[in-house]
Design an enzyme around this catalytic site. Structure first.
Site, PDB file in Angstrom:
ATOM      1  N   CYS A   1       0.802  -1.227   0.000  1.00 53.70           N
ATOM      2  CA  CYS A   1       0.000   0.000   0.000  1.00 53.70           C
ATOM      3  C   CYS A   1       0.837   1.280   0.000  1.00 53.70           C
ATOM      4  CB  CYS A   1      -0.918   0.011   1.219  1.00 53.70           C
ATOM      5  SG  CYS A   1      -2.198  -1.225   1.112  1.00 53.70           S
TER       6      CYS A   1
HETATM    7  N1  LIG Z   1      -2.572  -6.014   1.726  1.00 51.13           N
HETATM    8  C1  LIG Z   1      -3.035  -4.965   2.356  1.00 51.13           C
HETATM    9  O1  LIG Z   1      -2.679  -4.749   3.496  1.00 51.13           O
HETATM   10  C2  LIG Z   1      -4.013  -4.000   1.705  1.00 51.13           C
HETATM   11  C3  LIG Z   1      -4.648  -3.054   2.520  1.00 51.13           C
HETATM   12  C4  LIG Z   1      -5.551  -2.189   1.955  1.00 51.13           C
HETATM   13  C5  LIG Z   1      -5.799  -2.235   0.577  1.00 51.13           C
HETATM   14  N2  LIG Z   1      -5.158  -3.156  -0.212  1.00 51.13           N
HETATM   15  C6  LIG Z   1      -5.487  -3.166  -1.631  1.00 51.13           C
HETATM   16  O2  LIG Z   1      -6.336  -4.278  -1.890  1.00 51.13           O
HETATM   17  C7  LIG Z   1      -6.073  -4.810  -3.188  1.00 51.13           C
HETATM   18  C8  LIG Z   1      -5.754  -6.289  -3.067  1.00 51.13           C
HETATM   19  O3  LIG Z   1      -4.552  -6.447  -2.338  1.00 51.13           O
HETATM   20  P1  LIG Z   1      -4.149  -7.795  -1.622  1.00 51.13           P
HETATM   21  O4  LIG Z   1      -3.072  -7.429  -0.656  1.00 51.13           O
HETATM   22  O5  LIG Z   1      -5.331  -8.524  -1.113  1.00 51.13           O
HETATM   23  O6  LIG Z   1      -3.531  -8.607  -2.873  1.00 51.13           O
HETATM   24  P2  LIG Z   1      -3.113 -10.160  -2.902  1.00 51.13           P
HETATM   25  O7  LIG Z   1      -2.044 -10.265  -3.928  1.00 51.13           O
HETATM   26  O8  LIG Z   1      -2.880 -10.673  -1.518  1.00 51.13           O
HETATM   27  O9  LIG Z   1      -4.412 -10.904  -3.437  1.00 51.13           O
HETATM   28  C9  LIG Z   1      -4.968 -10.700  -4.668  1.00 51.13           C
HETATM   29  C10 LIG Z   1      -5.568 -12.014  -5.167  1.00 51.13           C
HETATM   30  O10 LIG Z   1      -6.249 -11.724  -6.382  1.00 51.13           O
HETATM   31  C11 LIG Z   1      -6.052 -12.806  -7.260  1.00 51.13           C
HETATM   32  N3  LIG Z   1      -6.330 -12.323  -8.614  1.00 51.13           N
HETATM   33  C12 LIG Z   1      -5.564 -11.571  -9.426  1.00 51.13           C
HETATM   34  N4  LIG Z   1      -6.211 -11.293 -10.572  1.00 51.13           N
HETATM   35  C13 LIG Z   1      -7.428 -11.863 -10.478  1.00 51.13           C
HETATM   36  C14 LIG Z   1      -8.549 -11.933 -11.328  1.00 51.13           C
HETATM   37  N5  LIG Z   1      -8.557 -11.316 -12.513  1.00 51.13           N
HETATM   38  N6  LIG Z   1      -9.612 -12.639 -10.927  1.00 51.13           N
HETATM   39  C15 LIG Z   1      -9.620 -13.253  -9.733  1.00 51.13           C
HETATM   40  N7  LIG Z   1      -8.595 -13.223  -8.866  1.00 51.13           N
HETATM   41  C16 LIG Z   1      -7.513 -12.535  -9.238  1.00 51.13           C
HETATM   42  C17 LIG Z   1      -4.625 -13.238  -7.006  1.00 51.13           C
HETATM   43  O11 LIG Z   1      -4.406 -14.570  -7.442  1.00 51.13           O
HETATM   44  C18 LIG Z   1      -4.540 -13.086  -5.470  1.00 51.13           C
HETATM   45  O12 LIG Z   1      -4.893 -14.289  -4.807  1.00 51.13           O
HETATM   46  C19 LIG Z   1      -4.949  -3.953  -3.767  1.00 51.13           C
HETATM   47  O13 LIG Z   1      -5.520  -2.934  -4.537  1.00 51.13           O
HETATM   48  C20 LIG Z   1      -4.309  -3.358  -2.540  1.00 51.13           C
HETATM   49  O14 LIG Z   1      -3.670  -2.130  -2.829  1.00 51.13           O
HETATM   50  C21 LIG Z   1      -4.268  -4.039   0.334  1.00 51.13           C
END
Ligand SMILES: NC(=O)c1ccc[n+]([C@@H]2O[C@H](COP(=O)([O-])OP(=O)(O)OC[C@H]3O[C@@H](n4cnc5c(N)ncnc54)[C@H](O)[C@@H]3O)[C@@H](O)[C@H]2O)c1
Length: 444
Positions: free
Chosen positions: A272
């Protein structure tokens, strides 16, 4: 759109789909299932879907038992079959939003998820984008994509943006009790989003548009990036003044008003804070506006790994040793304490820099047994007294709570501490040096 369509999200037997079952999507899916809603999780990775269906968690914040409980109750199922999005009444998109090699937003995952939803879109569905992104994405990217189905937002389907606020490892503020900001493309969209999300979030914070919700998220993360940048600059200043920056920060933090404590460190990490502000910078460049605070903070924060590496050089130099061939132990490679997430971790930069200088770099991290990046693999070491006394320098990059830093301080010949994990410890061979960072070893 009819108010019954909004109302049914409040208490009808709806099915909720979550696209992307990672750090954000899986806790959201589990929280919805806990409230009694049937949840269908979607991921492109077969292993992720199979693991969840088998009752195992790949996210540190969730235990196997927590997943298994919902799977066995028939409330949580995972699939890679995107056609099943048609079964869902509400759909949240939680896919990654990284930066491209040129540090521009990479919204290809949002595009892919939007296309999948478009193929399955039917009247009455609610779509909520959760992925962090630049203001305008929901209306300019997701809405036109979904409308290729021939259905119209606000008339046939609902569309919202609701930023995720997951703080991995935080035991107090978890999915349910963290207030949830949400904005709809139309008023009815916002109401539908609030109706569904109120079933598994304690506090909803509705805002008037998707852009307001998108900018809220980037404000929160930019606030952290800028304040960390400020305190890192104070650390660089204090180093030149030979003042202990952590002592100064602790003293400033005794002010009961008008000061908020941030601590310096080896640089930003995670999915993030190092990434999201650049989404806003990119968007503002398209509007001919330069985001100055973001740019300065990014410059300072991204130079911190080099500063820490410089401290290792300095410490070795004082001992009359070259970096080339030195055995250097990195303690903690996750980007923050007590979690296993290494994305964007400054430890990776520090390892690369030191290896580039010819050092032999080893690492220990109780949460990360193996580190892999761009084709290179490092296997973590067990933290033994022999290891500590065999290295030339121990560098504390991430201060995990279950690492005995007193033992590190006692056994390693030179200690560079980028987190003040050795606060209060005094080297029997001499008094603790001023200025932080090189906390044990020959003095200048
Ligand atoms: N990790 C954090 O602490 C956090 C906090 C707030 C916001 N975010 C935001 O949330 C979003 C997700 O982050 P995350 O940390 O959960 O990512 P992550 O990489 O942990 O998980 C994302 C998942 O999405 C899957 N994926 C990718 N493309 C896909 C598709 N087309 N269809 C279905 N599944 C798909 C991947 O295989 C993965 O399992 C990002 O925009 C991030 O900036 C993350």
């Amino acid at each position: 759109m009819s108010s019954e369509r909004v109302e049914r999200f409040k208490n009808a037997d709806v099915k909720f789909g979550v696209i992307g079952l990672g750090y954000v999507g899986l806790p959201l899916a589990v929280e919805a299932a806990r409230s009694g809603i049937r949840v269908l999780g979607f991921d492109v990775k077969e292993s992720v879907a199979a693991g969840i269906n088998g009752g195992s968690s790949h996210i540190q914040d969730l235990t196997d038992a927590e997943i298994g409980e919902q799977v066995q109750a028939g409330l949580l199922e995972a699939t890679t079959d995107m056609a099943r999005l048609a079964e869902c009444d509400g759909i949240s998109i939680c896919v990654p939003t990284p930066l491209s090699k040129t540090r521009d937003p990479d919204v290809s995952f949002i595009f892919a998820a939007t296309e999948a939803v478009t193929r399955a879109l039917r009247p009455g569905q609610l779509v909520v984008l959760e992925s962090t992104t630049y203001p305008g994405t929901t209306r300019e990217v997701v809405q036109p994509g979904l409308e290729k189905s021939g259905l119209r937002v606000g008339e046939d389907f609902f569309l919202c943006f609701s930023p995720e606020r997951v703080d991995p490892g935080n035991k107090v503020w978890v999915t349910r009790n963290t207030p949830k900001v949400i904005g709809g493309v139309t008023r009815a969209c916002g109401e539908a989003g609030v109706a569904l999300y109120s079933r598994f979030f304690d506090v909803l914070v509705p805002v008037s548009s998707t852009e307001a919700a998108e900018l809220t998220k980037i404000l929160e993360n930019t606030f952290r990036a800028v304040n960390i940048g400020l305190v890192n600059e104070i650390a660089l200043i204090a180093d030149r003044l030979n003042v202990d920056v952590w002592e100064v920060i602790d003293a400033a933090a005794t002010k009961p008003f008008g000061f908020m404590k941030f601590t310096p460190g080896p640089g930003l990490g995670g999915h993030c804070i190092p990434v999201d502000p650049h989404y806003l910078s990119w968007k503002m460049r398209t509007l001919n506006y330069k985001t100055r605070f973001i740019d300065v903070a990014s410059e300072i924060n991204s130079a911190m790994p080099e500063f820490v590496t410089g401290k290792v050089w300095e410490a070795l130099n004082r001992a009359g040793k070259p970096v080339k061939g030195a055995r250097i132990l990195i303690l903690g490679v996750a980007y923050k304490p007590n979690i296993d997430d290494v994305r964007e971790s400054p430890a990776l930069d520090i390892i690369r820099l030191l290896e580039g200088d010819g050092a032999r770099v080893l690492f220990h991290d109780p949460f990360v047994p193996r580190l892999e990046e761009e084709g290179s693999v490092w296997i973590g070491e067990e933290l033994t007294d022999e290891l500590l006394s065999s290295v030339d320098v121990a560098v504390i990059v991430t201060d995990h709570g279950n690492v005995d830093h007193a033992r590190v301080f006692e056994r390693a010949p030179i200690v560079v501490d980028s987190r003040n994990a050795t606060r209060g410890l005094v080297d029997p061979a001499g008094s603790r040096p001023q200025g932080g960072w090189i906390v044990k070893g020959p003095q200048a």
